[in-house]
Design a protein around this motif. Structure first.
Motif, PDB file in Angstrom:
ATOM      1  N   TYR A  93     -39.297  -3.585  51.658  1.00  0.00           N
ATOM      2  CA  TYR A  93     -38.548  -3.297  53.329  1.00  0.00           C
ATOM      3  C   TYR A  93     -39.345  -4.696  54.661  1.00  0.00           C
ATOM      4  O   TYR A  93     -40.780  -4.461  54.602  1.00  0.00           O
ATOM      5  N   VAL A  94     -38.599  -4.587  55.143  1.00  0.00           N
ATOM      6  CA  VAL A  94     -38.811  -5.450  56.041  1.00  0.00           C
ATOM      7  C   VAL A  94     -39.069  -5.307  57.248  1.00  0.00           C
ATOM      8  O   VAL A  94     -38.202  -4.979  58.135  1.00  0.00           O
ATOM      9  N   GLY A  95     -40.359  -5.136  58.126  1.00  0.00           N
ATOM     10  CA  GLY A  95     -40.252  -4.371  59.828  1.00  0.00           C
ATOM     11  C   GLY A  95     -41.264  -5.361  60.013  1.00  0.00           C
ATOM     12  O   GLY A  95     -41.375  -6.240  60.201  1.00  0.00           O
ATOM     13  N   SER A  96     -41.619  -4.952  60.953  1.00  0.00           N
ATOM     14  CA  SER A  96     -42.170  -6.200  62.267  1.00  0.00           C
ATOM     15  C   SER A  96     -43.575  -6.434  61.543  1.00  0.00           C
ATOM     16  O   SER A  96     -44.000  -7.764  62.542  1.00  0.00           O
ATOM     17  N   GLN A  97     -44.218  -6.047  60.648  1.00  0.00           N
ATOM     18  CA  GLN A  97     -45.585  -6.665  59.990  1.00  0.00           C
ATOM     19  C   GLN A  97     -45.111  -7.811  59.467  1.00  0.00           C
ATOM     20  O   GLN A  97     -46.302  -8.790  59.386  1.00  0.00           O
ATOM     21  N   GLU A  98     -43.893  -8.305  58.834  1.00  0.00           N
ATOM     22  CA  GLU A  98     -43.171  -9.384  58.038  1.00  0.00           C
ATOM     23  C   GLU A  98     -43.444  -9.969  58.666  1.00  0.00           C
ATOM     24  O   GLU A  98     -43.023 -11.667  58.842  1.00  0.00           O
TER      25      GLU A  98
END
Length: 642
Positions: A27-32
């Motif tokens: 899952y790509v989120g704000s961290q990525e």
């Protein structure tokens, strides 16, 4: 030229068994988006990211001033991958600032939520090695200096930050005020010079956090407002947002991106998150001087939520044309994606595998696209579940340890690693996380309180309240209890007083006791008046002060985030999440093991916490600050920084 010899297959297998390259939740989120880029197949859905960069270039060359683009794709197809790609390319190339909006804790006041997001996004590192706020502040400072010294050299952002961060507060205060006044003279139509002053304060590392807080619409403690020569509160108005965006447009390209619109939460008017955001996009589009607004969503959201809205909203959400659809992966893109992941894994360990796809075969991976059109997330999940090297004997020095961590635990750890610090003043977000955790404890007994109901409907007629967040109703040693909970992170003023007043109004809200949740810090001290009028009364009435500690609220924010994303992003059931809380609560401070939740339910101490009271020394008079020309002079910035 000879190629490197293949590494020991035993060593490679041991590494794969002990650390699955695909173990992290796909899952790509704000961290990525903000941090290290997710391994990205740049050719996959290049038509979408290319459209954004084409629009940026057309705006840069003056073909038009602004546009908006909608991207639609099914879950797991790579919507946030595209955002991450755009953000990192902008950071590499420079010349643009990026705003990423996902979290709106109060849909009834989305403009304040966007102002907070604006503050947070511009606080991320930009292309010049400083924050985006500091890039903007540097442009403003240089224009102010050149208005007085036209031949002055342009100072780099890093140099300005280093120079000002070495100065004493009094010297910086004079410089900031002089720069503000000089800049104001170049902008005769400037509505609020205090916004310029606050942006310039971001150049001083020790004061940047306070300046960003003020720019985000949050209140400053009076002593800090006095130190920075700012009013204690900036206000939560669209005019503030527009002035900041206009300033950005004077110097940089601007990309505003809205993501994670699938939430079914609704506001008081009955509109979903996607519809409320669409209304905000329309207003931003109509008032934006220059820039691109990007909105990503699932096709059903566009068809059944956005397209049905009146007032020309759909055309303002997708002014560039019809929404851009993302494509599914094919055999070639699957091969490229898996190669990327494995190359990073082997390279970080200095291994040379038998072939680039080991332990998979090309035939296996191409078969994934022959049966159905797999989204990126499904491919990575398949790789995680099937990353099993051949059963080759391993020396005793390389024991096989197959680590099969609970996927909910993996997701929780991922969310726990996110940056939460900037949200520790968001009363609604914090309250929602605490509320959710109490809802998982219904019918359980914690601190001698059997929890029977947790409700946001705290008013006599069952309505919600802006300050008293929720009630916990149950039995304590067989007796009825109704505990009103209010997260009040306001620095002071009317909002804090309004919240405290409700906490002691047991009759109106049907309470047996009230609980104030608030941080203990220098900028969270309570004035003697509020302390005597409300805090002492709360304690006498059997209420309680529960200190908000970051290490105790972080796991609650993380598990709330997993729950919110359970269906669309992670594919979890509610039961899976509840089982994880029950099984791992002690390990991760969740559920009945969380110290904050226990403190809220525990017997009140009946003592007034003295360390939350503002002292006389902290009540400073802004008039005590002088702006002696001996302290600093704007001419200092007109010469080269040593």
């Amino acid at each position: 030229m000879t190629s490197s010899p293949i590494s020991s297959i035993e060593d490679i297998n041991a590494a794969l068994q002990n650390h699955n390259p695909f173990a992290l939740p796909p899952y790509v989120g704000s961290q990525e988006v903000w941090g290290k880029e997710f391994p990205d197949v740049t050719t996959l859905n290049a038509h979408a990211s290319d459209a954004v960069f084409q629009a940026i270039n057309q705006i840069r060359t003056g073909q038009y001033q602004r546009t908006s683009i909608a991207i639609t794709a099914e879950s797991g197809t790579g919507k946030t991958h595209i955002i991450s790609r755009i953000r990192h390319r902008l950071q590499t190339e420079g010349g643009a600032l990026f705003i990423y909006a996902t979290e709106f804790s109060d849909l009834n006041n989305i403009k304040h939520g966007f102002q907070r997001t604006l503050g947070d996004s511009l606080g991320k590192t930009g292309s010049q090695g400083v924050t985006q706020w500091q890039e903007l502040a540097s442009a403003i400072a240089n224009q102010a200096v050149k208005s007085i010294h036209p031949n002055a050299q342009t100072l780099l952002s890093k140099d300005l930050v280093q120079k000002l961060s070495r100065n004493e507060l009094s010297k910086n205060r004079t410089l900031v005020n002089q720069l503000t006044e000089a800049f104001r003279k170049t902008k005769p139509n400037l509505k609020n010079p205090d916004i310029i002053r606050a942006i310039l304060w971001t150049l001083v590392d020790s004061e940047a956090l306070y300046a960003v807080k003020w720019l985000s619409g949050d209140e400053l403690a009076q002593y800090k407002a006095n130190e920075l020569c700012l009013p204690s509160i900036n206000g939560q108005s669209f005019d503030v947002i527009q002035q900041i965006l206009d300033l950005i447009s004077d110097y940089y390209q601007l990309v505003i991106c809205f993501d994670e619109l699938e939430s079914t939460d609704i506001n008081n008017a009955g509109f979903t998150k996607s519809q409320v955001v669409a209304g905000l996009v329309k207003e931003l589009f109509e008032n934006l001087s220059r820039g691109v607004i990007l909105t990503v969503m699932m096709p059903a959201i566009w068809t059944y939520k956005i397209k049905q809205l009146p007032g020309g909203i759909p055309s303002k959400v997708s002014a560039y044309g019809n929404p851009i659809d993302l494509k599914y992966m094919n055999g070639d893109s699957i091969i490229e994606l898996v190669t990327l992941w494995l190359t990073e894994f082997y390279g970080s360990r200095n291994f040379v595998p038998p072939h680039r796809l080991y332990p998979f075969t090309e035939l296996q991976l191409r078969d994934l696209s022959s049966e159905e059109k797999p989204p990126v997330r499904k491919v990575l999940q398949w790789c995680r579940d099937n990353c099993k090297p051949a059963d080759i004997p391993i020396d005793e020095g390389y024991p096989l340890i197959i680590l099969k961590e609970d996927p909910v635990e993996q997701a929780f750890k991922k969310e726990l690693s996110q940056e939460f610090t900037n949200y520790l003043d968001d009363n609604y977000l914090l309250a929602d996380a605490i509320l959710f955790s109490f809802q998982t404890l219904i019918n359980k007994t914690v601190e001698r309180v059997k929890i029977e109901q947790v409700t946001e409907k705290v008013k006599q007629r069952g309505g919600k309240d802006d300050y008293l967040n929720f009630k916990i109703i149950g039995k304590e040693d067989g007796k009825y209890v109704s505990i009103g909970v209010a997260v009040l992170q306001y620095a002071g003023g009317k909002a804090l007083g309004a919240g405290l007043r409700r906490l002691i109004d047991y009759k109106t809200f049907g309470l047996t006791r009230g609980c104030l949740i608030r941080s203990k810090s220098k900028d969270k001290k309570i004035s003697p008046h509020l302390h005597k009028t409300y805090i002492e009364v709360l304690i006498v009435q059997g209420g309680e002060f529960a200190e908000l500690k970051e290490e105790e609220i972080r796991p609650l924010l993380a598990i709330r985030s997993v729950y919110k994303k359970r269906e669309i992003d992670y594919g979890f059931t509610e039961e899976q999440i509840l089982n994880f809380i029950n099984e791992k609560g002690v390990v991760y401070q969740l559920g009945a093991s969380n110290a904050l939740l226990k403190e809220i339910l525990s017997d009140p101490s009946y003592q007034v916490p003295e360390d939350i009271l503002e002292s006389d020394a902290e009540i400073l008079d802004v008039n005590s600050y002088s702006e002696s020309s001996e302290l600093a002079n704007i001419s200092e910035l007109a010469v080269a920084v040593d």
